[in-house]
Scaffold this motif. Structure first.
Motif, PDB file in Angstrom:
ATOM      1  N   ASP A   1       0.832  -1.209   0.000  1.00 16.32           N
ATOM      2  CA  ASP A   1       0.000   0.000   0.000  1.00 16.32           C
ATOM      3  C   ASP A   1       0.867   1.260   0.000  1.00 16.32           C
ATOM      4  N   ALA A   2       1.878   1.288   0.858  1.00 16.21           N
ATOM      5  CA  ALA A   2       2.755   2.462   0.938  1.00 16.21           C
ATOM      6  C   ALA A   2       3.551   2.650  -0.344  1.00 16.21           C
ATOM      7  N   ALA A   3       4.000   1.539  -0.943  1.00 15.28           N
ATOM      8  CA  ALA A   3       4.776   1.629  -2.179  1.00 15.28           C
ATOM      9  C   ALA A   3       3.913   2.157  -3.321  1.00 15.28           C
ATOM     10  N   LEU A   4       2.668   1.698  -3.400  1.00 15.93           N
ATOM     11  CA  LEU A   4       1.775   2.191  -4.446  1.00 15.93           C
ATOM     12  C   LEU A   4       1.508   3.683  -4.287  1.00 15.93           C
ATOM     13  N   LYS A   5       1.303   4.109  -3.044  1.00 14.41           N
ATOM     14  CA  LYS A   5       1.071   5.537  -2.788  1.00 14.41           C
ATOM     15  C   LYS A   5       2.280   6.358  -3.230  1.00 14.41           C
ATOM     16  N   ALA A   6       3.470   5.852  -2.959  1.00 17.04           N
ATOM     17  CA  ALA A   6       4.686   6.556  -3.363  1.00 17.04           C
ATOM     18  C   ALA A   6       4.777   6.653  -4.885  1.00 17.04           C
ATOM     19  N   LEU A   7       4.378   5.601  -5.596  1.00 13.28           N
ATOM     20  CA  LEU A   7       4.401   5.623  -7.062  1.00 13.28           C
ATOM     21  C   LEU A   7       3.384   6.613  -7.615  1.00 13.28           C
ATOM     22  N   VAL A   8       2.193   6.639  -7.007  1.00 12.34           N
ATOM     23  CA  VAL A   8       1.167   7.599  -7.431  1.00 12.34           C
ATOM     24  C   VAL A   8       1.681   9.031  -7.269  1.00 12.34           C
ATOM     25  N   ASP A   9       2.309   9.300  -6.129  1.00  9.63           N
ATOM     26  CA  ASP A   9       2.798  10.649  -5.855  1.00  9.63           C
ATOM     27  C   ASP A   9       3.974  11.023  -6.756  1.00  9.63           C
TER      28      ASP A   9
ATOM     29  N   ALA B   1       1.591  11.535 -13.929  1.00 10.22           N
ATOM     30  CA  ALA B   1       1.023  11.357 -15.270  1.00 10.22           C
ATOM     31  C   ALA B   1       0.726   9.897 -15.593  1.00 10.22           C
ATOM     32  N   ASP B   2       1.219   8.989 -14.782  1.00  8.22           N
ATOM     33  CA  ASP B   2       0.999   7.560 -15.035  1.00  8.22           C
ATOM     34  C   ASP B   2      -0.437   7.197 -14.676  1.00  8.22           C
ATOM     35  N   THR B   3      -1.121   6.533 -15.601  1.00  8.63           N
ATOM     36  CA  THR B   3      -2.533   6.198 -15.368  1.00  8.63           C
ATOM     37  C   THR B   3      -2.735   4.834 -14.707  1.00  8.63           C
ATOM     38  N   ASP B   4      -1.692   4.016 -14.632  1.00  5.47           N
ATOM     39  CA  ASP B   4      -1.822   2.672 -14.058  1.00  5.47           C
ATOM     40  C   ASP B   4      -1.775   2.682 -12.536  1.00  5.47           C
ATOM     41  N   TYR B   5      -0.826   3.424 -11.979  1.00  4.14           N
ATOM     42  CA  TYR B   5      -0.629   3.381 -10.525  1.00  4.14           C
ATOM     43  C   TYR B   5      -1.870   3.789  -9.730  1.00  4.14           C
ATOM     44  N   PRO B   6      -2.617   4.820 -10.131  1.00  3.27           N
ATOM     45  CA  PRO B   6      -3.833   5.146  -9.373  1.00  3.27           C
ATOM     46  C   PRO B   6      -4.856   4.012  -9.373  1.00  3.27           C
ATOM     47  N   VAL B   7      -4.939   3.290 -10.491  1.00  6.21           N
ATOM     48  CA  VAL B   7      -5.871   2.159 -10.561  1.00  6.21           C
ATOM     49  C   VAL B   7      -5.460   1.083  -9.564  1.00  6.21           C
ATOM     50  N   TRP B   8      -4.184   0.736  -9.568  1.00  7.03           N
ATOM     51  CA  TRP B   8      -3.695  -0.291  -8.641  1.00  7.03           C
ATOM     52  C   TRP B   8      -3.944   0.129  -7.197  1.00  7.03           C
TER      53      TRP B   8
END
Length: 329
Positions: free
Chosen positions: A33-41, A45-52
């Motif tokens: 969860d924390a890693a995904l949040k870091a990728l979103v932040d 412009a990446d559209t995949d990370y918010p979905v994950w």
């Protein structure tokens, strides 16, 4: 006869790690969860990370809430658990209280009044074997069977039985009431953890597809998933030699509030932190006194976000050359 070989990836390694440990499951969930949040932040412009992240985060929150509630209650009841277990152990076995009561009752009635002996122990010692609640019930039944027996020896036995029941029954009742009050059973918790881990596994499949053919694929796959912890036996014991003054990184590790640690310092005192950065000290310090080993839990660091507080730092507080040991369970 041919041997059917399973495709190992299809076994969902994330769930395998959690099979016998809710804690290991939660560590994987919190890290992902924390890693995904870091990728979103980091990659707006990446559209995949918010979905994950958006499909995983609610499952993480649900599992985390249930885990904290379940194990907080269990921890609060630990004293009662120890008390109940100690008394159950003292009742059972050839050297236990039940065997002693049986033998002393036999001295009074087995020869002089066999029917009376049978009425007190109709099933012998069988009721004092098995589950806790069965044994606690057997205490109540034995007391009732003795009743208002006027024999001084039987009065003494009844007093001992009643004393045990007066200790063990309230402790067990408090245990069960508190756990029931959470509305969370071990099955409910296990379901929440597995649901999150199944989604993490699905995210892993999307990540493999996203990074396929990328020269940095291995590193990119490792970041959002704590693969090293899954694939390798994580190191548990760390020994360091410290000077004074010195601040040193010990290990980077995802924990949960009840993760257990043990530390010892010889030659001087130290302070331990669970920080958000290498060498950081942004948590409550856990003080380790020279020569006095300390068992503690991650909650003692005074933090709530175990997804970003992952860096164990040790800082010398006194002494010259200090031998330091940290054990993670």
């Amino acid at each position: 006869m041919s041997v059917i070989r399973r495709w190992l990836l299809a076994l969902n390694t994330f769930r395998i790690v959690a099979k016998n440990s809710d804690e290991n499951g939660m560590k994987q969930i919190i890290y992902h969860d924390a890693a995904l949040k870091a990728l979103v932040d980091a990659y707006g412009a990446d559209t995949d990370y918010p979905v994950w992240y958006n499909r995983f985060h609610p499952l993480k929150e649900d599992a985390n809430t249930k885990y904290n509630a379940y194990y907080t209650i269990q921890g609060a009841q630990e004293g009662k658990t120890v008390n109940v277990n100690a008394h159950i152990k003292g009742i059972q076995g050839e050297l236990g209280l039940a065997h002693d009561w049986f033998n002393r009752t036999a001295v009074v009635y087995k020869i002089s009044n066999p029917p009376r002996f049978k009425s007190i122990f109709p099933d012998g010692l069988k009721p004092f074997k098995g589950k806790k609640d069965k044994i606690i019930g057997a205490l109540s039944t034995l007391s009732a069977n003795i009743g208002a027996d006027a024999d001084p020896l039987m009065e003494a036995i009844k007093a001992e039985v009643d004393a045990e029941y007066a200790i063990i029954n309230p402790a067990r009742s408090g245990q069960k009431t508190a756990i029931k009050a959470t509305g969370i059973s071990s099955t409910t918790l296990n379901t929440a953890i597995n649901t999150a881990l199944n989604m993490e596994f699905r995210n892993y499949g999307l990540a493999v597809n996203k990074y396929a053919g990328d020269v940095n694929m291995e590193a990119e796959l490792k970041f959002p998933f704590d693969l090293d912890a899954i694939q390798n036996g994580a190191q548990k014991i760390f020994t360091l030699t410290l000077n004074n003054p010195e601040t040193k990184d010990v290990v980077v590790r995802t924990m949960v509030f009840n993760s257990r640690l043990r530390a010892k310092a010889t030659g001087g005192s130290v302070k331990i932190y669970l920080a958000t950065t290498l060498g950081g000290t942004n948590s409550t310090a856990v003080a380790i006194t020279d020569g006095e080993p300390l068992d503690f839990i991650a909650a003692d660091f005074g933090i709530t976000d175990y997804g970003i507080h992952r860096f164990v730092t040790v800082v010398t507080a006194s002494g010259t050359v200090i031998s330091f040991m940290l054990q993670l369970y």
